[in-house]
Write a protein that holds these residues in place. Structure first.
Motif, PDB file in Angstrom:
ATOM      1  N   VAL A 163      49.265  31.949  41.731  1.00 30.27           N
ATOM      2  CA  VAL A 163      50.236  33.034  41.534  1.00 30.27           C
ATOM      3  C   VAL A 163      50.257  33.861  42.815  1.00 30.27           C
ATOM      4  O   VAL A 163      49.223  34.020  43.467  1.00 30.27           O
ATOM      5  CB  VAL A 163      49.911  33.960  40.336  1.00 30.27           C
ATOM      6  N   GLY A 164      51.437  34.382  43.198  1.00 31.40           N
ATOM      7  CA  GLY A 164      51.496  35.116  44.446  1.00 31.40           C
ATOM      8  C   GLY A 164      52.688  36.038  44.529  1.00 31.40           C
ATOM      9  O   GLY A 164      53.724  35.786  43.925  1.00 31.40           O
ATOM     10  N   VAL A 194      51.073  44.148  41.074  1.00 29.49           N
ATOM     11  CA  VAL A 194      50.634  44.434  39.702  1.00 29.49           C
ATOM     12  C   VAL A 194      50.831  43.195  38.824  1.00 29.49           C
ATOM     13  O   VAL A 194      49.934  42.790  38.083  1.00 29.49           O
ATOM     14  CB  VAL A 194      51.403  45.639  39.111  1.00 29.49           C
ATOM     15  N   LYS A 195      52.016  42.578  38.944  1.00 28.57           N
ATOM     16  CA  LYS A 195      52.268  41.356  38.160  1.00 28.57           C
ATOM     17  C   LYS A 195      51.343  40.234  38.592  1.00 28.57           C
ATOM     18  O   LYS A 195      50.838  39.469  37.763  1.00 28.57           O
ATOM     19  CB  LYS A 195      53.717  40.911  38.339  1.00 28.57           C
ATOM     20  N   GLY A 200      47.196  36.607  37.455  1.00 31.75           N
ATOM     21  CA  GLY A 200      45.987  35.991  37.998  1.00 31.75           C
ATOM     22  C   GLY A 200      44.833  36.066  37.010  1.00 31.75           C
ATOM     23  O   GLY A 200      44.108  35.080  36.794  1.00 31.75           O
ATOM     24  N   LEU A 201      44.670  37.222  36.378  1.00 29.08           N
ATOM     25  CA  LEU A 201      43.589  37.370  35.390  1.00 29.08           C
ATOM     26  C   LEU A 201      43.844  36.494  34.164  1.00 29.08           C
ATOM     27  O   LEU A 201      42.919  35.920  33.595  1.00 29.08           O
ATOM     28  CB  LEU A 201      43.427  38.841  34.994  1.00 29.08           C
ATOM     29  N   GLN A 244      36.852  42.887  39.521  1.00 26.26           N
ATOM     30  CA  GLN A 244      37.168  42.421  38.155  1.00 26.26           C
ATOM     31  C   GLN A 244      37.052  40.906  38.055  1.00 26.26           C
ATOM     32  O   GLN A 244      36.533  40.368  37.075  1.00 26.26           O
ATOM     33  CB  GLN A 244      38.597  42.815  37.766  1.00 26.26           C
ATOM     34  N   VAL A 245      37.582  40.221  39.072  1.00 23.10           N
ATOM     35  CA  VAL A 245      37.527  38.750  39.072  1.00 23.10           C
ATOM     36  C   VAL A 245      36.080  38.280  39.087  1.00 23.10           C
ATOM     37  O   VAL A 245      35.676  37.409  38.310  1.00 23.10           O
ATOM     38  CB  VAL A 245      38.311  38.178  40.281  1.00 23.10           C
TER      39      VAL A 245
END
Ligand SMILES: [Zn+2]
Length: 371
Positions: A163-164, A194-195, A200-201, A244-245
């Protein structure tokens, strides 16, 4: 196992199944990689933190914002680097590798001769700097990326995704030629960081992938706009996303102690004169696009080929990074082979693909994962 008594064999199968069930679907126990990039973030801001000269210049930071939002957290602190990117400094630099600090004599550079985005992303994703990629247009990439290479192998097919925050990524990964999913989830709209973070999460939480690439872009947008305050805030949010990751990775048995996280930028930016922080690109790049920041047509933006890199996880050997503080230089081109090595793959097979340039070898601080 065949020589063991029958009962012990059954016990092993039962214990093994229980462990697999606890760890989630297939692939538990397999090495994994997560790559995260931030577009056009300077080594100066990562290691030295917020630059007081830029913060004090009303051209780049609104004085009201400076007094309330930027000065106290980013400038009036004992360690500006750690204040802006605490996860990189306090966790990654201590347990893994964070390199590119010229104040310590470290070297990390792009190998391409243009110093802007498409050539930079192509370089670290394919390991093959390509002088013929001369703009940021929606051109399908002729070079095979490590994502495409993995997706084409039965053992990894369907376990690779990206995702990017840029609508050119489907072309850089060449989704026309390969079926690596890119920007699944918000295809058709122009994404923001933000998206990208949210998707990604989600991708991470699916627990069915082996190679995930998450690419952020707000930093470069704010820098070109001359907005240093929002550039700094985007970097801080990025560092918090990395935390977080990593926390997620180390809390989930699907990923824990099997996952190598690498963090990069696609190019640096200028430092002198002060206004050069907004721009990046080599002399050749500005000669190819003479109407873009024409004051740099004869010089390019010196130093915008300087990058930084970070890595943490079972494939990382911190001692190897010493090579890049004593005369050697890490190149972005080495990242593709590094990530394949971190997955336990033979990077030489990737390097010798028919019809492709050879790929650069892995970085000295990456080795096949232990276990
Ligand atoms: Zn840019």
């Amino acid at each position: 196992m065949s020589h063991q008594p029958r009962r012990l064999g059954w016990l092993a199968i039962l214990v093994g199944s229980a462990l697999l069930a606890a760890a989630g679907p297939a692939l538990a126990g397999e090495p994994k990689v997560v790559l995260v990039t931030f577009d056009g973030v300077r080594w100066q801001d990562i290691f030295r933190g917020a630059d007081p000269k830029l913060v004090d210049d009303p051209a780049y930071v609104n004085p009201d914002i400076k007094a309330d939002v930027v000065g106290p957290p980013y400038v009036d602190v004992p360690d500006r680097g750690a204040a802006l990117t605490p996860f990189l400094h306090e966790v990654v630099a201590r347990q893994g590798v964070l390199i590119g600090d010229r104040d310590k004599g470290e070297c990390a550079k792009v190998a391409n001769d243009l110093w802007f985005s498409y050539p930079g992303y192509n370089e670290f994703l394919s390991g093959r700097p390509d002088p013929d990629l001369t703009d940021n247009g929606k051109t399908p990439n002729p070079n095979v990326t490590f994502l495409e290479y993995l997706q084409n192998q039965p053992a990894h097919h369907g376990k690779v995704a990206m995702v990017g925050t840029w609508d050119v990524f489907p072309y850089i990964v060449n989704t026309r030629r390969t079926d690596v999913p890119v920007n699944e989830g918000f295809h058709g709209t122009y994404p923001t960081d933000v998206k990208t973070a949210r998707e990604g999460l989600k991708l991470l939480a699916r627990r069915d992938q082996q190679a995930i690439y998450i690419a952020f872009g707000d930093t470069d947008e704010f820098a070109h706009a001359g907005d240093y305050a929002h550039y700094l805030m985007a970097i801080e949010r990025g560092d918090d996303f990395l935390r977080q990751v990593w926390d997620y990775i180390q809390s989930d048995p699907y990923y824990r102690d099997q996952t190598t996280l690498m963090v990069l930028t696609d190019h640096g930016r200028g430092e002198t004169p002060l206004a050069a922080w907004r721009e990046h690109g080599s002399r050749r790049a500005f000669q190819l696009s003479p109407t873009e920041a024409p004051q740099y047509n004869e010089t390019g933006v010196p130093g915008s080929d300087d990058v930084w890199m970070a890595a943490i996880g079972p494939a990382v050997r911190p001692d190897g990074a010493r090579a890049y503080a004593s005369g050697g230089c890490a190149h972005s081109a080495q990242v593709a082979a590094s990530l394949l090595t971190a997955l336990g793959e033979d990077w030489r097979a990737f390097s010798h693909l028919p019809g492709q340039r050879e790929a650069a070898p892995p970085l000295a601080f990456i080795a096949p994962p232990k276990n």
